[in-house]
Scaffold this motif. Structure first.
Motif, PDB file in Angstrom:
ATOM      1  N   MET A   2      44.681  57.712  39.905  1.00  0.00           N
ATOM      2  CA  MET A   2      43.527  56.829  40.114  1.00  0.00           C
ATOM      3  C   MET A   2      43.731  55.449  39.507  1.00  0.00           C
ATOM      4  O   MET A   2      42.866  54.883  38.851  1.00  0.00           O
ATOM      5  CB  MET A   2      42.236  57.470  39.571  1.00  0.00           C
ATOM      6  N   ARG A   3      44.905  54.900  39.789  1.00  0.00           N
ATOM      7  CA  ARG A   3      45.236  53.557  39.342  1.00  0.00           C
ATOM      8  C   ARG A   3      45.970  52.812  40.452  1.00  0.00           C
ATOM      9  O   ARG A   3      46.642  53.404  41.289  1.00  0.00           O
ATOM     10  CB  ARG A   3      46.152  53.598  38.104  1.00  0.00           C
ATOM     11  N   PHE A   4      45.849  51.489  40.401  1.00  0.00           N
ATOM     12  CA  PHE A   4      46.671  50.608  41.214  1.00  0.00           C
ATOM     13  C   PHE A   4      47.783  50.100  40.307  1.00  0.00           C
ATOM     14  O   PHE A   4      47.566  49.890  39.109  1.00  0.00           O
ATOM     15  CB  PHE A   4      45.853  49.413  41.731  1.00  0.00           C
ATOM     16  N   SER A   5      48.955  49.843  40.873  1.00  0.00           N
ATOM     17  CA  SER A   5      50.087  49.390  40.063  1.00  0.00           C
ATOM     18  C   SER A   5      49.885  47.978  39.514  1.00  0.00           C
ATOM     19  O   SER A   5      50.536  47.601  38.548  1.00  0.00           O
ATOM     20  CB  SER A   5      51.385  49.461  40.874  1.00  0.00           C
ATOM     21  N   MET A   6      48.978  47.203  40.118  1.00  0.00           N
ATOM     22  CA  MET A   6      48.676  45.848  39.638  1.00  0.00           C
ATOM     23  C   MET A   6      47.159  45.727  39.457  1.00  0.00           C
ATOM     24  O   MET A   6      46.477  45.253  40.349  1.00  0.00           O
ATOM     25  CB  MET A   6      49.163  44.798  40.641  1.00  0.00           C
ATOM     26  N   PRO A   7      46.624  46.126  38.307  1.00  0.00           N
ATOM     27  CA  PRO A   7      45.171  46.068  38.132  1.00  0.00           C
ATOM     28  C   PRO A   7      44.620  44.665  37.851  1.00  0.00           C
ATOM     29  O   PRO A   7      43.435  44.422  37.990  1.00  0.00           O
ATOM     30  CB  PRO A   7      44.913  46.995  36.950  1.00  0.00           C
ATOM     31  N   LEU A   8      45.501  43.739  37.470  1.00  0.00           N
ATOM     32  CA  LEU A   8      45.076  42.365  37.206  1.00  0.00           C
ATOM     33  C   LEU A   8      46.052  41.426  37.912  1.00  0.00           C
ATOM     34  O   LEU A   8      47.261  41.462  37.662  1.00  0.00           O
ATOM     35  CB  LEU A   8      45.049  42.071  35.707  1.00  0.00           C
ATOM     36  N   ILE A   9      45.508  40.604  38.800  1.00  0.00           N
ATOM     37  CA  ILE A   9      46.323  39.716  39.625  1.00  0.00           C
ATOM     38  C   ILE A   9      45.815  38.289  39.446  1.00  0.00           C
ATOM     39  O   ILE A   9      44.609  38.060  39.377  1.00  0.00           O
ATOM     40  CB  ILE A   9      46.225  40.139  41.109  1.00  0.00           C
ATOM     41  N   SER A  10      46.727  37.338  39.388  1.00  0.00           N
ATOM     42  CA  SER A  10      46.362  35.919  39.302  1.00  0.00           C
ATOM     43  C   SER A  10      46.824  35.209  40.561  1.00  0.00           C
ATOM     44  O   SER A  10      47.980  35.368  40.979  1.00  0.00           O
ATOM     45  CB  SER A  10      47.024  35.265  38.088  1.00  0.00           C
ATOM     46  N   VAL A  11      45.921  34.443  41.170  1.00  0.00           N
ATOM     47  CA  VAL A  11      46.254  33.622  42.329  1.00  0.00           C
ATOM     48  C   VAL A  11      45.633  32.247  42.112  1.00  0.00           C
ATOM     49  O   VAL A  11      44.803  32.067  41.222  1.00  0.00           O
ATOM     50  CB  VAL A  11      45.757  34.238  43.665  1.00  0.00           C
ATOM     51  N   LYS A  12      46.038  31.306  42.955  1.00  0.00           N
ATOM     52  CA  LYS A  12      45.469  29.963  42.889  1.00  0.00           C
ATOM     53  C   LYS A  12      44.528  29.768  44.066  1.00  0.00           C
ATOM     54  O   LYS A  12      44.785  30.262  45.165  1.00  0.00           O
ATOM     55  CB  LYS A  12      46.584  28.918  42.945  1.00  0.00           C
ATOM     56  N   GLN A  13      43.473  29.035  43.827  1.00  0.00           N
ATOM     57  CA  GLN A  13      42.545  28.683  44.899  1.00  0.00           C
ATOM     58  C   GLN A  13      43.332  28.022  46.021  1.00  0.00           C
ATOM     59  O   GLN A  13      44.177  27.166  45.783  1.00  0.00           O
ATOM     60  CB  GLN A  13      41.466  27.751  44.359  1.00  0.00           C
ATOM     61  N   GLY A  14      43.087  28.444  47.251  1.00  0.00           N
ATOM     62  CA  GLY A  14      43.795  27.904  48.396  1.00  0.00           C
ATOM     63  C   GLY A  14      44.947  28.786  48.869  1.00  0.00           C
ATOM     64  O   GLY A  14      45.444  28.612  49.983  1.00  0.00           O
ATOM     65  N   GLU A  15      45.384  29.736  48.038  1.00  0.00           N
ATOM     66  CA  GLU A  15      46.473  30.618  48.440  1.00  0.00           C
ATOM     67  C   GLU A  15      46.002  31.657  49.457  1.00  0.00           C
ATOM     68  O   GLU A  15      44.848  32.089  49.425  1.00  0.00           O
ATOM     69  CB  GLU A  15      47.023  31.391  47.231  1.00  0.00           C
ATOM     70  N   THR A  16      46.920  32.046  50.326  1.00  0.00           N
ATOM     71  CA  THR A  16      46.699  33.157  51.247  1.00  0.00           C
ATOM     72  C   THR A  16      47.695  34.239  50.847  1.00  0.00           C
ATOM     73  O   THR A  16      48.910  34.013  50.890  1.00  0.00           O
ATOM     74  CB  THR A  16      46.911  32.732  52.712  1.00  0.00           C
ATOM     75  N   ILE A  17      47.176  35.380  50.452  1.00  0.00           N
ATOM     76  CA  ILE A  17      48.001  36.464  49.913  1.00  0.00           C
ATOM     77  C   ILE A  17      48.038  37.631  50.892  1.00  0.00           C
ATOM     78  O   ILE A  17      47.008  38.036  51.428  1.00  0.00           O
ATOM     79  CB  ILE A  17      47.450  36.953  48.551  1.00  0.00           C
TER      80      ILE A  17
END
Length: 158
Positions: free
Chosen positions: A57-72
């Motif tokens: 019951m976990r995701f391998s990346m529980p905390l993600i950082s992106v920049k405004q304007g990015e498309t992920i």
């Protein structure tokens, strides 16, 4: 007879509620952006993130950082033996959807901010982060959210 009518009315109302829940999230264009951004286009992807969903019951990346304007492009793989999903939303939206999933655990999704995954399956969500702030994500299969299958995306303002 009265009980039958009451049951029929409740079934109808429940069905209508589900239909409107689906309808609200299936439109990719022509509407204002949501509080978390908008569906992205593959041609505009700036980064691809690989995320595993597991039966602990976990995701391998529980905390993600992106920049405004990015498309992920989130490529999510279910490494477990049970169904999982990856749903983006505000905390309020996720909790509301979670209540629906508790009532209808086999609900299928046709929304750009969600992907349902059978055991061993892989799927993707492409999302454009047009606003700064925090975007939440979670697996909303019954019991998974409470067990901690959730995370946050911190969107740094330009």
């Amino acid at each position: 007879m009265k009980t039958t009518h009451h049951l029929l009315a409740m079934t109808l109302l429940t069905s209508l509620g589900i239909t409107s829940a689906f309808a609200g999230g299936t439109h990719a264009g022509g509407h204002e952006e949501s509080a978390i951004g908008q569906p992205g286009k593959a041609a505009n992807v700036t980064r691809t993130l690989l995320i595993d969903a597991t039966d602990n019951m976990r995701f391998s990346m529980p905390l993600i950082s992106v920049k405004q304007g990015e498309t992920i492009r989130f490529v999510v793989k279910n490494l477990g033996k049970v169904k999982h999903e990856f749903s983006l939303g505000t905390e309020k939206e996720l909790l509301e959807h979670y209540e629906q999933m508790k009532k209808f655990p086999d609900m299928e999704h046709d929304e750009p901010s969600k992907v349902s995954l059978a055991p061993g399956a892989k799927g993707e969500v492409i999302w454009h982060f047009s606003k700064g702030g925090t975007v939440n994500f979670a697996c909303l299969h019954p019991g998974h959210y409470e067990a901690g299958m959730k995370g946050q995306i911190k969107v740094a303002k330009k």
